[in-house]
Design a protein around this motif. Sequence first.
Motif, PDB file in Angstrom:
ATOM      1  N   GLU A 100      13.654  72.328  23.703  1.00  0.00           N
ATOM      2  CA  GLU A 100      13.098  71.593  24.832  1.00  0.00           C
ATOM      3  C   GLU A 100      11.613  71.293  24.587  1.00  0.00           C
ATOM      4  O   GLU A 100      11.131  70.181  24.791  1.00  0.00           O
ATOM      5  N   ALA A 101      10.893  72.314  24.128  1.00  0.00           N
ATOM      6  CA  ALA A 101       9.444  72.183  23.962  1.00  0.00           C
ATOM      7  C   ALA A 101       9.073  71.432  22.686  1.00  0.00           C
ATOM      8  O   ALA A 101       8.110  70.672  22.659  1.00  0.00           O
ATOM      9  N   HIS A 102       9.815  71.664  21.614  1.00  0.00           N
ATOM     10  CA  HIS A 102       9.382  71.161  20.302  1.00  0.00           C
ATOM     11  C   HIS A 102      10.487  70.415  19.559  1.00  0.00           C
ATOM     12  O   HIS A 102      10.427  70.321  18.323  1.00  0.00           O
ATOM     13  N   GLY A 103      11.497  69.917  20.272  1.00  0.00           N
ATOM     14  CA  GLY A 103      12.655  69.304  19.612  1.00  0.00           C
ATOM     15  C   GLY A 103      12.329  68.409  18.429  1.00  0.00           C
ATOM     16  O   GLY A 103      12.820  68.635  17.329  1.00  0.00           O
ATOM     17  N   PRO A 104      11.474  67.386  18.618  1.00  0.00           N
ATOM     18  CA  PRO A 104      11.238  66.456  17.514  1.00  0.00           C
ATOM     19  C   PRO A 104      10.593  67.109  16.292  1.00  0.00           C
ATOM     20  O   PRO A 104      10.705  66.593  15.194  1.00  0.00           O
ATOM     21  N   GLN A 105       9.915  68.243  16.520  1.00  0.00           N
ATOM     22  CA  GLN A 105       9.268  68.909  15.379  1.00  0.00           C
ATOM     23  C   GLN A 105      10.197  69.886  14.672  1.00  0.00           C
ATOM     24  O   GLN A 105       9.903  70.343  13.574  1.00  0.00           O
ATOM     25  N   MET A 106      11.291  70.246  15.339  1.00  0.00           N
ATOM     26  CA  MET A 106      12.249  71.157  14.710  1.00  0.00           C
ATOM     27  C   MET A 106      13.225  70.295  13.925  1.00  0.00           C
ATOM     28  O   MET A 106      14.275  69.917  14.421  1.00  0.00           O
ATOM     29  N   LEU A 107      12.866  69.970  12.703  1.00  0.00           N
ATOM     30  CA  LEU A 107      13.665  69.011  11.939  1.00  0.00           C
ATOM     31  C   LEU A 107      15.074  69.538  11.721  1.00  0.00           C
ATOM     32  O   LEU A 107      16.038  68.801  11.782  1.00  0.00           O
ATOM     33  N   ARG A 108      15.165  70.810  11.434  1.00  0.00           N
ATOM     34  CA  ARG A 108      16.485  71.380  11.200  1.00  0.00           C
ATOM     35  C   ARG A 108      16.456  72.876  11.454  1.00  0.00           C
ATOM     36  O   ARG A 108      15.511  73.552  11.051  1.00  0.00           O
ATOM     37  N   ILE A 109      17.476  73.377  12.097  1.00  0.00           N
ATOM     38  CA  ILE A 109      17.665  74.820  12.211  1.00  0.00           C
ATOM     39  C   ILE A 109      19.108  75.091  11.794  1.00  0.00           C
ATOM     40  O   ILE A 109      20.033  74.485  12.333  1.00  0.00           O
ATOM     41  N   LYS A 110      19.269  75.947  10.822  1.00  0.00           N
ATOM     42  CA  LYS A 110      20.619  76.292  10.406  1.00  0.00           C
ATOM     43  C   LYS A 110      20.703  77.798  10.287  1.00  0.00           C
ATOM     44  O   LYS A 110      19.727  78.451   9.933  1.00  0.00           O
ATOM     45  N   GLY A 111      21.852  78.326  10.577  1.00  0.00           N
ATOM     46  CA  GLY A 111      21.931  79.767  10.441  1.00  0.00           C
ATOM     47  C   GLY A 111      23.339  80.286  10.404  1.00  0.00           C
ATOM     48  O   GLY A 111      24.301  79.615  10.784  1.00  0.00           O
ATOM     49  N   LEU A 112      23.439  81.479   9.872  1.00  0.00           N
ATOM     50  CA  LEU A 112      24.666  82.260   9.898  1.00  0.00           C
ATOM     51  C   LEU A 112      24.189  83.574  10.511  1.00  0.00           C
ATOM     52  O   LEU A 112      23.487  84.351   9.867  1.00  0.00           O
ATOM     53  N   LEU A 113      24.496  83.772  11.802  1.00  0.00           N
ATOM     54  CA  LEU A 113      23.840  84.839  12.550  1.00  0.00           C
ATOM     55  C   LEU A 113      24.772  86.016  12.792  1.00  0.00           C
ATOM     56  O   LEU A 113      25.931  85.832  13.191  1.00  0.00           O
ATOM     57  N   ASP A 114      24.230  87.197  12.592  1.00  0.00           N
ATOM     58  CA  ASP A 114      24.940  88.420  12.949  1.00  0.00           C
ATOM     59  C   ASP A 114      24.591  88.734  14.394  1.00  0.00           C
ATOM     60  O   ASP A 114      23.437  89.003  14.719  1.00  0.00           O
ATOM     61  N   ILE A 115      25.582  88.654  15.290  1.00  0.00           N
ATOM     62  CA  ILE A 115      25.305  88.959  16.705  1.00  0.00           C
ATOM     63  C   ILE A 115      26.043  90.230  17.109  1.00  0.00           C
ATOM     64  O   ILE A 115      26.343  90.454  18.276  1.00  0.00           O
ATOM     65  N   GLY A 116      26.364  91.040  16.105  1.00  0.00           N
ATOM     66  CA  GLY A 116      26.977  92.334  16.384  1.00  0.00           C
ATOM     67  C   GLY A 116      28.474  92.265  16.629  1.00  0.00           C
ATOM     68  O   GLY A 116      29.079  93.230  17.068  1.00  0.00           O
ATOM     69  N   GLU A 117      29.089  91.099  16.333  1.00  0.00           N
ATOM     70  CA  GLU A 117      30.545  90.988  16.467  1.00  0.00           C
ATOM     71  C   GLU A 117      31.178  91.006  15.077  1.00  0.00           C
ATOM     72  O   GLU A 117      30.468  91.054  14.077  1.00  0.00           O
ATOM     73  N   ALA A 118      32.517  90.898  15.022  1.00  0.00           N
ATOM     74  CA  ALA A 118      33.205  90.987  13.727  1.00  0.00           C
ATOM     75  C   ALA A 118      32.783  89.856  12.792  1.00  0.00           C
ATOM     76  O   ALA A 118      32.570  90.063  11.602  1.00  0.00           O
ATOM     77  N   GLY A 119      32.652  88.641  13.348  1.00  0.00           N
ATOM     78  CA  GLY A 119      32.261  87.493  12.522  1.00  0.00           C
ATOM     79  C   GLY A 119      30.918  86.944  12.968  1.00  0.00           C
ATOM     80  O   GLY A 119      30.404  87.323  14.020  1.00  0.00           O
ATOM     81  N   PRO A 120      30.358  86.049  12.165  1.00  0.00           N
ATOM     82  CA  PRO A 120      29.040  85.499  12.494  1.00  0.00           C
ATOM     83  C   PRO A 120      29.126  84.271  13.401  1.00  0.00           C
ATOM     84  O   PRO A 120      30.202  83.754  13.659  1.00  0.00           O
ATOM     85  N   VAL A 121      27.967  83.829  13.851  1.00  0.00           N
ATOM     86  CA  VAL A 121      27.860  82.549  14.548  1.00  0.00           C
ATOM     87  C   VAL A 121      27.217  81.554  13.586  1.00  0.00           C
ATOM     88  O   VAL A 121      26.207  81.869  12.955  1.00  0.00           O
ATOM     89  N   VAL A 122      27.838  80.379  13.443  1.00  0.00           N
ATOM     90  CA  VAL A 122      27.267  79.327  12.607  1.00  0.00           C
ATOM     91  C   VAL A 122      26.470  78.401  13.507  1.00  0.00           C
ATOM     92  O   VAL A 122      26.983  77.890  14.501  1.00  0.00           O
ATOM     93  N   LEU A 123      25.216  78.199  13.132  1.00  0.00           N
ATOM     94  CA  LEU A 123      24.310  77.410  13.959  1.00  0.00           C
ATOM     95  C   LEU A 123      23.793  76.234  13.149  1.00  0.00           C
ATOM     96  O   LEU A 123      23.491  76.381  11.967  1.00  0.00           O
ATOM     97  N   ASN A 124      23.692  75.070  13.773  1.00  0.00           N
ATOM     98  CA  ASN A 124      23.265  73.879  13.043  1.00  0.00           C
ATOM     99  C   ASN A 124      22.654  72.892  14.028  1.00  0.00           C
ATOM    100  O   ASN A 124      23.344  72.370  14.889  1.00  0.00           O
ATOM    101  N   THR A 125      21.363  72.672  13.938  1.00  0.00           N
ATOM    102  CA  THR A 125      20.745  71.677  14.802  1.00  0.00           C
ATOM    103  C   THR A 125      19.895  70.723  13.980  1.00  0.00           C
ATOM    104  O   THR A 125      19.379  71.083  12.939  1.00  0.00           O
ATOM    105  N   ALA A 126      19.778  69.509  14.436  1.00  0.00           N
ATOM    106  CA  ALA A 126      18.842  68.559  13.860  1.00  0.00           C
ATOM    107  C   ALA A 126      18.103  67.950  15.026  1.00  0.00           C
ATOM    108  O   ALA A 126      18.691  67.225  15.834  1.00  0.00           O
TER     109      ALA A 126
END
Length: 339
Positions: A250-276
């Motif tokens: 919300e605050a910095h969208g245009p400056q966040m060119l890309r965010i990608k991740g494979l996140l451990d959130i304490g569950e059996a599998g990860p969360v895949v994250l992908n923003t542009a």
Amino acid sequence: MSGQGRRAVSVLSGFLGSGKTTLLRAYLQRRAADDIVVIINEWGAVGVDHHLVRTATEQSVLLQGGCVCCARREDLVRTLRELLDLEQGGKLPPIRQVVIETSGLADPVPVLFTLATDPVLRHHFAVASVVVTLDAVHAGDLIDRQPEVGKQIVAADRVVITKPDLSSAGRVAALTARVRQLNPAARIGVSCLGEGAEALDLPDEAEPARAWTIDPPPAVPHPDVHSATLGFSAPLDWPSFSVWLGMLLEAHGPQMLRIKGLLDIGEAGPVVLNTAQHTVHPPEHLAAWPGGNWEPYLVFITRGIDPARIARSLEAFQCAGGRRGLRATRIDQAFGERS
Ligand SMILES: [Zn+2]
């Protein structure tokens, strides 16, 4: 092969999140040929797109941790020379086409310059076309805000406008006119979900070869772009991460060119994250970790914001959300070349 026995090179470019990988996957599925080699360049230190493409062709090479138009240019030369050696030594089938998928920030011109001026490569490889993907939803803004987008359009032989289904006929028409203005010679197509992959077909032999005018690469190709890959000392608290991410975009969208991740959130599998920028693909919760040695990570590519600031804000938010003592550990940083 084309261009007097030289192997054809297609340069696939387009800003972060504009649909390059989707187009490339569709092309490889359609062709299903063993005479295509794919070189994928990712700015961030952890290549994700590469693994999406590997299912379609085994002959793919990853150049990561920097951009192929600046910091990784020598790696491109080395990779192409190695491919040539492998082919000439009979360890690879004859190469008809090399597709170079550039990082989303790359200016194709320095890549062309490298291919045209390297004393070995120029005898064995010839650029067949530069294909550039443009997202119909955001390209209008991006052309004004991100200097690389205009450079990509100007360098294109073929422009593929993607995601028209998420835009409107009026916006697509306006974007087409804008592209036409910047590059009157480019062929412009509209693609939905990887349709239009024929843009990567080699031009007909009959089609006149493009006369390249190639300038030396610019001194500062990507002003103010940073990237960092973070790991974490403990699993993330997902609810507070989601809130934090929403506020960040919300605050910095245009400056966040890309965010990608494979996140451990304490569950059996990860969360895949992908923003542009403002576009957040719905996070995908996987039932299990993918095969191979995957570590959780989060990659940021930013313009005008130091990723260390983002890491500190994420730590603070996680602490407030109940993950006391969670620390972001920096795995790696990648920049464009600075001079
Ligand atoms: Zn670059």
